[in-house]
Design a protein around this motif. Sequence first.
Motif, PDB file in Angstrom:
ATOM      1  N   UNK A  40     -47.799  48.021 -30.161  1.00  0.00           N
ATOM      2  CA  UNK A  40     -46.736  49.024 -30.038  1.00  0.00           C
ATOM      3  C   UNK A  40     -45.924  49.117 -31.322  1.00  0.00           C
ATOM      4  N   UNK A  41     -45.677  47.967 -31.957  1.00  0.00           N
ATOM      5  CA  UNK A  41     -44.908  47.978 -33.204  1.00  0.00           C
ATOM      6  C   UNK A  41     -45.679  48.669 -34.321  1.00  0.00           C
ATOM      7  N   UNK A  42     -46.985  48.457 -34.391  1.00  0.00           N
ATOM      8  CA  UNK A  42     -47.799  49.142 -35.404  1.00  0.00           C
ATOM      9  C   UNK A  42     -47.828  50.634 -35.119  1.00  0.00           C
ATOM     10  N   UNK A  47     -46.839  51.617 -41.458  1.00  0.00           N
ATOM     11  CA  UNK A  47     -46.726  51.071 -42.808  1.00  0.00           C
ATOM     12  C   UNK A  47     -46.501  49.570 -42.836  1.00  0.00           C
ATOM     13  N   UNK A  48     -45.995  49.007 -41.757  1.00  0.00           N
ATOM     14  CA  UNK A  48     -45.713  47.574 -41.693  1.00  0.00           C
ATOM     15  C   UNK A  48     -46.818  46.809 -40.964  1.00  0.00           C
ATOM     16  N   UNK A  49     -48.007  47.388 -40.936  1.00  0.00           N
ATOM     17  CA  UNK A  49     -49.111  46.781 -40.173  1.00  0.00           C
ATOM     18  C   UNK A  49     -49.408  45.357 -40.635  1.00  0.00           C
ATOM     19  N   UNK A  50     -49.462  45.129 -41.931  1.00  0.00           N
ATOM     20  CA  UNK A  50     -49.796  43.801 -42.446  1.00  0.00           C
ATOM     21  C   UNK A  50     -48.791  42.739 -42.040  1.00  0.00           C
ATOM     22  N   UNK A  51     -47.510  43.058 -42.171  1.00  0.00           N
ATOM     23  CA  UNK A  51     -46.468  42.097 -41.794  1.00  0.00           C
ATOM     24  C   UNK A  51     -46.469  41.827 -40.296  1.00  0.00           C
ATOM     25  N   UNK A  52     -46.651  42.881 -39.518  1.00  0.00           N
ATOM     26  CA  UNK A  52     -46.648  42.729 -38.065  1.00  0.00           C
ATOM     27  C   UNK A  52     -47.838  41.893 -37.616  1.00  0.00           C
ATOM     28  N   UNK A  53     -49.012  42.187 -38.180  1.00  0.00           N
ATOM     29  CA  UNK A  53     -50.217  41.468 -37.776  1.00  0.00           C
ATOM     30  C   UNK A  53     -50.147  39.990 -38.157  1.00  0.00           C
ATOM     31  N   UNK A  54     -49.664  39.691 -39.353  1.00  0.00           N
ATOM     32  CA  UNK A  54     -49.599  38.284 -39.768  1.00  0.00           C
ATOM     33  C   UNK A  54     -48.600  37.504 -38.917  1.00  0.00           C
ATOM     34  N   UNK A  55     -47.470  38.104 -38.612  1.00  0.00           N
ATOM     35  CA  UNK A  55     -46.480  37.441 -37.762  1.00  0.00           C
ATOM     36  C   UNK A  55     -47.019  37.246 -36.352  1.00  0.00           C
ATOM     37  N   UNK A  56     -47.704  38.269 -35.827  1.00  0.00           N
ATOM     38  CA  UNK A  56     -48.261  38.170 -34.481  1.00  0.00           C
ATOM     39  C   UNK A  56     -49.337  37.087 -34.412  1.00  0.00           C
ATOM     40  N   UNK A  57     -50.217  37.037 -35.391  1.00  0.00           N
ATOM     41  CA  UNK A  57     -51.287  36.046 -35.379  1.00  0.00           C
ATOM     42  C   UNK A  57     -50.748  34.622 -35.533  1.00  0.00           C
ATOM     43  N   UNK A  58     -49.708  34.451 -36.321  1.00  0.00           N
ATOM     44  CA  UNK A  58     -49.081  33.137 -36.447  1.00  0.00           C
ATOM     45  C   UNK A  58     -48.476  32.706 -35.107  1.00  0.00           C
ATOM     46  N   UNK A  59     -47.798  33.623 -34.444  1.00  0.00           N
ATOM     47  CA  UNK A  59     -47.227  33.314 -33.130  1.00  0.00           C
ATOM     48  C   UNK A  59     -48.298  33.002 -32.102  1.00  0.00           C
ATOM     49  N   UNK A  60     -49.411  33.710 -32.150  1.00  0.00           N
ATOM     50  CA  UNK A  60     -50.489  33.436 -31.207  1.00  0.00           C
ATOM     51  C   UNK A  60     -51.139  32.081 -31.477  1.00  0.00           C
ATOM     52  N   UNK A  61     -51.257  31.709 -32.733  1.00  0.00           N
ATOM     53  CA  UNK A  61     -51.827  30.405 -33.060  1.00  0.00           C
ATOM     54  C   UNK A  61     -50.933  29.279 -32.548  1.00  0.00           C
TER      55      UNK A  61
END
Length: 87
Positions: A40-42, A47-61
Motif C-alpha cells: 500500500x505504501x509503494x 518513488x520510495x519503493x527502494x526504501x520501503x522494500x528494504x525497511x519491510x524486508x528487514x522487519x520481516x527478517x
Amino acid sequence: MGEFNNFFVQGCSAIGAGLAVIAGIGPGIGQGIAAGHGAAAVGRNPGAKGDIMSTMLLGQAVAETTGLYGFAVAIILLFANPFKKAW
C-alpha cells in the motif's frame, strides 16, 4: 517404572514441540500484514519503493526469528531430547 517415565517424558516432549511450532503463527500473520502495508505504501509513493522494500524486508527478517526459535526448540525436543535418559 523406569520405562513408563521414559515414555511419559517422550510424550510431554512431543506436546511441548507441538506448542513450540505454534510460535510460527505470529510471524506469519505479522509478515503478511507488513507485506500488505508495504504494498500500500509503494502504491501511494512509488518513488520510495527502494526504501520501503528494504525497511519491510528487514522487519520481516526480525519477525521470522521468533518462528525459527520455536522450530529449533521443537527439533531439540524431538530429536536431541535433554530430558530423556540415555539408558
